[in-house]
Design an enzyme around this catalytic site. Structure first.
Site, short mmCIF file in Angstrom:
data_model
loop_
_atom_site.label_atom_id
_atom_site.label_comp_id
_atom_site.label_asym_id
_atom_site.label_seq_id
_atom_site.Cartn_x
_atom_site.Cartn_y
_atom_site.Cartn_z
N ASN A 1 -31.00 1.01 25.95
CA ASN A 1 -31.63 1.74 24.83
C ASN A 1 -30.74 2.85 24.29
OD1 ASN A 1 -33.98 0.43 26.18
ND2 ASN A 1 -35.11 1.57 24.61
N THR B 1 -28.49 -7.04 23.48
CA THR B 1 -29.34 -6.07 24.17
C THR B 1 -29.58 -6.48 25.63
OG1 THR B 1 -31.60 -5.23 24.23
CG2 THR B 1 -31.31 -7.35 23.18
N ASP B 2 -29.89 -5.50 26.46
CA ASP B 2 -30.23 -5.79 27.86
C ASP B 2 -31.58 -6.52 27.96
OD1 ASP B 2 -31.90 -3.65 27.18
OD2 ASP B 2 -31.28 -2.37 28.85
N GLU B 3 -32.37 -6.50 26.88
CA GLU B 3 -33.71 -7.11 26.95
C GLU B 3 -33.66 -8.61 27.14
OE1 GLU B 3 -36.58 -5.86 24.13
OE2 GLU B 3 -35.72 -3.87 23.95
N LYS C 1 -32.89 -12.63 20.31
CA LYS C 1 -31.57 -12.09 20.66
C LYS C 1 -30.93 -12.97 21.74
CE LYS C 1 -29.69 -8.91 19.47
NZ LYS C 1 -28.76 -8.68 18.32
N LYS D 1 -38.90 3.91 16.07
CA LYS D 1 -38.47 3.82 17.46
C LYS D 1 -38.99 5.02 18.26
CE LYS D 1 -36.18 -0.10 16.99
NZ LYS D 1 -35.46 -0.20 15.77
N ALA E 1 -28.48 -6.33 4.37
CA ALA E 1 -29.55 -6.77 3.46
C ALA E 1 -30.45 -5.62 3.01
CB ALA E 1 -30.38 -7.85 4.14
N THR F 1 -33.36 -14.03 10.92
CA THR F 1 -32.16 -13.17 10.92
C THR F 1 -31.39 -13.29 12.24
OG1 THR F 1 -32.88 -11.59 9.26
CG2 THR F 1 -31.44 -10.74 10.99
N TYR G 1 -38.76 -10.66 19.87
CA TYR G 1 -37.47 -10.00 19.59
C TYR G 1 -36.42 -10.40 20.61
CZ TYR G 1 -33.84 -6.46 19.98
OH TYR G 1 -32.62 -5.83 20.12
#
Ligand code: NAD
Ligand code: TDX
Length: 336
Positions: free
Chosen positions: A175, A120-122, A150, A185, A34, A96, A146
């Site tokens: 990361n 992600t590991d988050e 995810k 970032k 996008a 999204t 966020y």
């Protein structure tokens, strides 16, 4: 193989496309992106003649259906990816990361297309200093808008695999660092500050720990999972790169021949996750993956050189990014 890569104009997606074009001549790549503030067509300039680029939204059901009907596999990188932005304005993350993933899942279900979901590991929340690293069996416990979106998208993928037989794999990586990462970032922000002679900006005391991996090692793991991963399986990706933020800032300052204490402490991130760490045993033993960038300091030096050599790539975003941090209330702290 005909491959649809979502988010291919972003940091990890663009590096994935470069790696694929260089190492997999039998793969035809279509990028769907996008071109949000985080997407940059210049990241794909050197491969422009060798891929198809579609400017569009992953939440556009008709467009996604049409593109998915013409490929053998989808690798889904597209996302709103920055924690700080999710604290300022969460809605694009819901749209999204959750609704966009839903659109892709419906299309791969309808056309029976192989699907790999990049996460992600988050999603696992954070760890104390003594807790063991995340594994594929760690319960989900996301902290920020966020990571919550995810985590939600991962759960949709698991449900579509189980309920509808979608041929999906998932990966949760730590990361990433490397070329083409947006200057919002942590590492690119400090590198470009240092190039500009500005002091690095450390959130709070800087004791938070991140598990760093070079983006090319992440992307090689994604290819290993696409090639040989078990359908329905989650693989954790990490390279044993745990470092606290203050140590990383000091390494960057040293690489610029600056006093390692020449940084500012600034306002901490609300709800800031303390520590992430990945146990990638499954990926290593089952798929034989090993990181190639074992030396973080060397990988960092190469990344610094890339930002020095590619100022025209990042410069247009730098001032606006710093203005956004200031507008969000970031302030220099006297002492922490
Ligand atoms: P990024 O923000 O650099 O890139 C995201 C890309 O997605 C951009 O090109 C953007 O234009 C595109 N995009 C955003 N919304 C879209 C939409 N609705 N439709 C189509 N395209 C859209 O992100 P990144 O750091 O490259 O992360 C890629 C993926 O990897 C994400 O799913 C992220 O959660 C995951 N991940 C990132 C890291 C990391 O350290 N950066 C670590 C683990 C996992
Ligand atoms: O200026 C800064 N100073 C600072 O100390 C910035 C931008 C960040 N930080 C800290 C916050 C984190 O502890 O550095 C650490 C890394 O910050 P980010 O680069 O924002 O990454 P993080 O929040 O850890 O999330 C990243 O890794 C997991 C990616 O942005 C996510 O997309 C990915 O899922």
């Amino acid at each position: 193989m005909r491959l649809l890569v979502t988010g291919g104009a972003g940091f990890i997606g663009a590096n994935f496309v470069h790696q694929t074009v260089a190492e997999r001549p039998d793969t035809t790549v279509t990028v769907l992106d996008a071109l949000t503030y985080a997407g940059n067509k210049a990241s794909l300039e050197s491969v422009a003649g060798r891929i198809d680029f579609v400017h569009g939204d992953i939440a556009d059901l008709d467009l996604v259906d049409e593109l998915v009907s013409g490929v053998d596999a989808v690798v889904h990188f597209a996302a709103e990816s920055h924690n700080d932005n999710s604290l300022t304005e969460p809605w694009p993350f819901v749209q999204t990361n959750i609704v966009g993933t839903y659109a892709l899942l419906q299309a791969v279900r309808r056309h029976d297309v192989r699907y790999h979901h990049v996460s992600t590991d988050e999603v696992y929340g954070d760890l104390t200093a003594d807790e063991p690293a995340f594994t594929e069996r760690t319960p989900y416990n996301p902290s920020s808008p966020y990571s919550a979106t995810k985590a939600s998208s991962d759960l949709l993928v698991r449900a579509w695999a189980r309920s509808f037989g979608v041929r999906a794999t998932l990966s949760n990586c730590s990361n990433n660092y490397g070329p083409y990462q947006h200057v919002e970032k942590f590492i690119p922000r400090q590198i470009t500050n240092l190039i500009d002679g500005v002091r690095p900006r450390l959130y709070g005391a800087g004791h938070q720990i991140r598990d760093w991996i070079h983006v090319d090692d992440h992307n090689r793991a994604v290819w290993d999972i696409l090639d040989r991963g078990r359908v329905g399986q989650t693989y954790l990706i990490g390279a044993n790169g745990e470092l606290d933020n203050k140590t990383v800032v000091r390494m960057l300052l040293e690489a610029f021949d600056r006093d390692p204490d020449d940084f500012d402490h600034v306002t901490d991130r609300p709800g800031h996750d303390q520590r992430y760490a990945i146990d990638a045993t499954l990926l290593r033993t089952e798929l034989g993956w090993e990181p190639r960038y074992a030396d973080f300091r060397a990988g960092l030096a190469a990344t610094i050189q890339w930002y020095r050599d590619n100022e025209s790539w990042w410069r247009p975003d730098k001032a606006a990014t710093e203005r956004a941090y200031a507008a969000a209330g970031e302030q220099t702290l006297g002492s922490v």
